[in-house]
Write an enzyme that holds these catalytic residues in place. Structure first.
Site, PDB file in Angstrom:
ATOM      1  N   ARG A   1      -2.479  -6.343  -8.723  1.00  0.00           N
ATOM      2  CA  ARG A   1      -1.257  -7.233  -8.725  1.00  0.00           C
ATOM      3  C   ARG A   1      -0.542  -7.377  -7.550  1.00  0.00           C
ATOM      4  O   ARG A   1      -0.138  -8.889  -7.495  1.00  0.00           O
ATOM      5  CB  ARG A   1      -0.324  -6.264  -9.658  1.00  0.00           C
ATOM      6  N   THR A   2      -0.148  -6.698  -6.467  1.00  0.00           N
ATOM      7  CA  THR A   2       0.491  -7.194  -5.604  1.00  0.00           C
ATOM      8  C   THR A   2      -0.042  -8.101  -4.709  1.00  0.00           C
ATOM      9  O   THR A   2       0.408  -9.171  -4.274  1.00  0.00           O
ATOM     10  CB  THR A   2       0.897  -5.920  -4.712  1.00  0.00           C
TER      11      THR A   2
ATOM     12  N   LYS B   1     -14.135  -0.480  14.163  1.00  0.00           N
ATOM     13  CA  LYS B   1     -14.746   0.040  15.563  1.00  0.00           C
ATOM     14  C   LYS B   1     -13.829   0.803  16.133  1.00  0.00           C
ATOM     15  O   LYS B   1     -13.712   1.229  17.377  1.00  0.00           O
ATOM     16  CB  LYS B   1     -15.023  -1.467  16.259  1.00  0.00           C
TER      17      LYS B   1
ATOM     18  N   ARG C   1      -0.125  -3.647   2.810  1.00  0.00           N
ATOM     19  CA  ARG C   1      -0.068  -2.227   2.041  1.00  0.00           C
ATOM     20  C   ARG C   1      -1.012  -1.316   2.849  1.00  0.00           C
ATOM     21  O   ARG C   1      -1.834  -1.460   3.424  1.00  0.00           O
ATOM     22  CB  ARG C   1      -0.795  -2.478   0.563  1.00  0.00           C
TER      23      ARG C   1
ATOM     24  N   HIS D   1       8.242   0.695  -2.145  1.00  0.00           N
ATOM     25  CA  HIS D   1       7.436  -0.516  -2.853  1.00  0.00           C
ATOM     26  C   HIS D   1       8.567  -1.625  -3.273  1.00  0.00           C
ATOM     27  O   HIS D   1       8.792  -1.543  -4.319  1.00  0.00           O
ATOM     28  CB  HIS D   1       6.537  -0.012  -3.896  1.00  0.00           C
TER      29      HIS D   1
END
Ligand code: CP
Length: 306
Positions: free
Chosen positions: A57-58, A86, A107, A135
């Site tokens: 969703r986000t 890396k 996120r 959030h």
């Protein structure tokens, strides 16, 4: 006519709901209410979508929001294929990306990572979830949804159900509710998944709350259900003990008053039975949809202001 703002949003980071006053929250919600697709508004702007943790969703609603305003999106979903594998640091990664993009939406599993990135780069950073911490854009769409169905953000009895320990959505929402009047919170969780003391301290003296393990949904205006956050448990055996602790099924919904709304940030696993979706209380897919106008409003505000 375009909505005006009295706040200087341009270039601002959106890291924690703590940073927003009631007036600023209402400003975002008013913009979200008014905003319409406009292929010119963010033309030439680039959003970097950096998802170090899974999201449906986000991530997709931010991308949709950017597209609806004429902007472009770069980024990654998972670090495979990036130079992070890396050994490149988060700091060097975002110092690189700020050379390409006008805003970062990130996120990341680490609490505080969004603030760290905001302190590192000069472009605005929007926190799309940092571990169990915050959030904030989810909270803005939660408030938008509550206002849509109850026509108010004051004078509400709200139940938060499920994983109140690790659920970042309920941490952000509980703090946001301290901005409003006559809110009562019922915190429903297994004893080992109670709301963290630091958040209870922020509620103290502002929002009356009760804590219970009983799934008591009576008298509530809003029931906000959350998933048990399996990925945050240090010990999987502890997760297994609380898995399926609460299931909102048709029987449980008999407790709801007619005007009560059921919200869930989603994804759900088994905490709301699918046959509840057909009840008039079930508003979690409206909540999902509201992510797009709210994120359109935020992107417009931080990228071009009013
Ligand atoms: N509510 C929410 O953050 O959903 P995603 O994890 O799918 O983005």
């Amino acid at each position: 006519m375009a909505q005006r703002t009295r706040f200087d949003w341009r270039g601002q980071d959106i890291i924690s709901i703590r940073d927003l006053s009631r007036e600023q929250i209402e400003d975002v919600l008013n913009h979200a209410q008014q905003i319409r697709p406009d292929p010119q508004m963010l033309v030439g702007k680039v959003m970097a979508s950096l998802f170090f943790e899974p999201s449906t969703r986000t991530q997709l609603s931010f991308t949709t929001a950017m597209h609806r305003l004429g902007g472009r999106v770069i980024g990654f979903s998972g670090t495979e294929g990036t130079s992070i594998v890396k050994g490149e640091s988060l700091q060097d990664t975002v110092r690189t990306i700020e050379r390409y993009a006008d805003v970062i939406v990130m996120r990341h599993p680490l609490e505080g990572s969004a603030q760290f990135v905001a302190d590192t780069v000069t472009i605005p950073v929007i926190n799309a979830g940092d571990g169990a911490n915050q959030h904030p854009t989810q909270t803005l769409m939660d408030l938008f949804t509550i206002k849509k169905f109850h026509q108010r953000l004051d004078d509400l009895k709200i139940g938060l159900v499920g994983d109140l320990k690790y659920g970042r959505t309920v941490h952000s929402l509980a703090i946001a509710l301290t901005r409003f009047r006559k809110i009562e919170l019922r915190l429903i969780s297994p004893p080992n998944l109670r709301m963290p003391p630091a958040i209870l301290k922020e509620l103290a003296g502002i929002v009356p709350y009760s804590e219970t393990a009983e799934l008591d949904l009576r008298d509530l205006d809003v029931v906000y259900v959350t998933r048990i956050q399996k990925e945050r448990f240090p010990d999987i055996e502890e997760y297994e003990k609380v898995r399926g602790a609460y299931v909102i099924n048709l029987k449980a919904c008999e407790m709801l008053k007619p005007s009560a709304i059921l919200l869930h940030p989603l994804p759900r696993v088994d905490e709301i039975a699918p046959d509840v979706d057909a009840l008039p209380h079930a508003k979690y897919f409206d909540q999902v949809q509201n992510g797009v106008p709210v994120r359109m409003a935020l992107l417009k505000l931080v990228l071009v202001g009013s």
